[in-house]
Design an enzyme around this catalytic site. Structure first.
Site, PDB file in Angstrom:
ATOM      1  N   ARG A  72      -0.582-105.390 -31.625  1.00 47.59           N
ATOM      2  CA  ARG A  72       0.118-103.598 -31.899  1.00 47.59           C
ATOM      3  C   ARG A  72      -1.693-103.298 -30.889  1.00 47.59           C
ATOM      4  NH1 ARG A  72       0.538-105.861 -37.041  1.00 47.59           N
ATOM      5  NH2 ARG A  72       2.830-105.286 -38.002  1.00 47.59           N
ATOM      6  N   LYS A 118      -2.316-105.585 -40.220  1.00 52.20           N
ATOM      7  CA  LYS A 118      -1.481-104.136 -40.801  1.00 52.20           C
ATOM      8  C   LYS A 118      -2.107-105.376 -42.854  1.00 52.20           C
ATOM      9  CE  LYS A 118       1.731-101.850 -39.437  1.00 52.20           C
ATOM     10  NZ  LYS A 118       3.027-100.964 -39.717  1.00 52.20           N
ATOM     11  N   HIS A 177       3.052 -99.918 -27.920  1.00 56.08           N
ATOM     12  CA  HIS A 177       3.829-100.262 -29.094  1.00 56.08           C
ATOM     13  C   HIS A 177       5.856-100.705 -28.203  1.00 56.08           C
ATOM     14  CE1 HIS A 177       4.010-100.722 -33.412  1.00 56.08           C
ATOM     15  NE2 HIS A 177       5.214-101.031 -32.939  1.00 56.08           N
ATOM     16  N   ARG A 194       5.112-104.088 -27.436  1.00 62.23           N
ATOM     17  CA  ARG A 194       5.513-105.324 -28.048  1.00 62.23           C
ATOM     18  C   ARG A 194       6.656-105.353 -28.536  1.00 62.23           C
ATOM     19  NH1 ARG A 194       3.060-107.188 -33.802  1.00 62.23           N
ATOM     20  NH2 ARG A 194       4.235-106.075 -35.672  1.00 62.23           N
ATOM     21  N   HIS A 229       5.215-109.517 -38.618  1.00 63.03           N
ATOM     22  CA  HIS A 229       6.146-108.725 -39.863  1.00 63.03           C
ATOM     23  C   HIS A 229       5.915-110.092 -40.872  1.00 63.03           C
ATOM     24  CE1 HIS A 229       8.733-107.022 -36.089  1.00 63.03           C
ATOM     25  NE2 HIS A 229       6.844-106.017 -36.790  1.00 63.03           N
ATOM     26  N   TYR A 268      15.609-106.716 -33.443  1.00 64.03           N
ATOM     27  CA  TYR A 268      15.426-107.187 -32.295  1.00 64.03           C
ATOM     28  C   TYR A 268      16.871-107.731 -32.250  1.00 64.03           C
ATOM     29  CZ  TYR A 268      10.338-105.614 -32.453  1.00 64.03           C
ATOM     30  OH  TYR A 268       9.398-104.481 -32.479  1.00 64.03           O
TER      31      TYR A 268
END
Length: 292
Positions: A142, A166, A238, A241, A264, A273
């Protein structure tokens, strides 16, 4: 509100950016309620929240923005009830519409290759920009993770980066090939030239021309400029990414491995994806099969 924001910072480990966004949303909500003469949590009813939702629409907010703000409000009211500041939650029966599934934008491998090939130059800023692009695409970071990298996070001799994602969660991201080469060259020859003796000392990997940590906005501009070199307007970090994950999946990587590298917490986030990959498979089929 202050206690809730403190709860987000301390107990939930939310990033400063998240807390800042929640602060803006809740201040706007409080201002709306104040305008309606509502000053106590127990005086807020479902009609107040629905009216606020309608007010956001009238002010021209996009559906996704309205849904996000209502989601913030729902979390806030749950907190008020849980902590004893309110007897009831007026948002209990308020349903958020399920957003339509949107496939992420991705570049083809040839587009990425052309973009990186077009980013030339041996000056420190050019070396930095090339390293940023290579790391964003080569490691799937990110933009905040990229700008947050410190020198101690680069264990290049072992081929990995320590990434803070995150919620302050740390993970290990492999780095090799072109990304490793570009980052190594920048650290050896580009960064020392950008580190100014008069600037405040920083451990940041990516520096601006004044010797300070590069901002997210600057990385956005660097990526957008690189995209324009190959005819891609408004290229977003992004997207690199997304492209990383899609190309990994198309190359045969396991979904769980991609989940781990991307950071994630839920595999369902990574599963988007697979839809992109199916689109790629169909395109390949249509272009290759003689009777497709």
């Amino acid at each position: 509100m202050e206690e809730y924001l403190s709860h987000l910072r301390v107990e939930r480990g939310s990033s400063p950016l998240t807390v800042s966004a929640y602060t803006t949303d809740l201040c706007d909500y409080a201002s709306f309620l104040d305008g309606r003469g509502v000053g106590d949590a127990d005086d807020v009813d479902r009609a107040c929240v629905v009216a606020y939702e309608a007010d956001l629409v009238d002010r021209g907010y996009a559906t996704s923005s309205v849904d996000r703000r209502v989601s913030v409000i729902k979390g806030f009211h749950r907190f008020l009830v849980r902590e004893g500041y309110a007897r009831r939650n007026p948002t209990d029966t308020l349903q958020l519409p399920k957003p339509p599934e949107r496939l992420p934008d991705v570049l083809s491998a040839s587009q990425v290759g052309a973009m990186l090939a077009a980013c030339t130059g041996d000056g420190p800023p050019e070396m930095r920009n090339r390293a940023i692009l290579e790391v964003l695409y080569g490691c799937g970071l990110r933009v905040s993770e990229c700008t947050g990298l410190d020198l101690g996070d680069c264990i290049l001799e072992e081929g990995y980066l320590r990434v803070v994602g995150k919620g302050g969660k740390e993970r290990i991201s492999p780095i090799s090939g072109a990304a490793l080469e570009a980052l190594g060259a920048y650290l050896e020859r580009g960064r020392p030239a950008l580190a100014k003796p008069y600037a405040k000392p920083t451990a940041a990997v990516f520096l601006n021309v004044r010797g300070g940590r590069l901002t997210r906005q600057s990385v956005h501009a660097i990526v957008a400029d690189a995209g324009r070199l190959v005819g891609v307007d408004n290229l977003h970090p992004h997207t690199l990414r997304h492209s990383f994950a899609t190309h990994m999946l198309e190359g045969g990587a396991d979904l769980r491995v991609i989940q781990e590298i991307l950071g994630h917490s839920d595999i369902s986030t990574t599963q988007v994806y697979t839809h992109v990959s199916r689109t790629h498979i169909r395109e390949e089929y249509l272009s290759a099969h003689p009777r497709a």
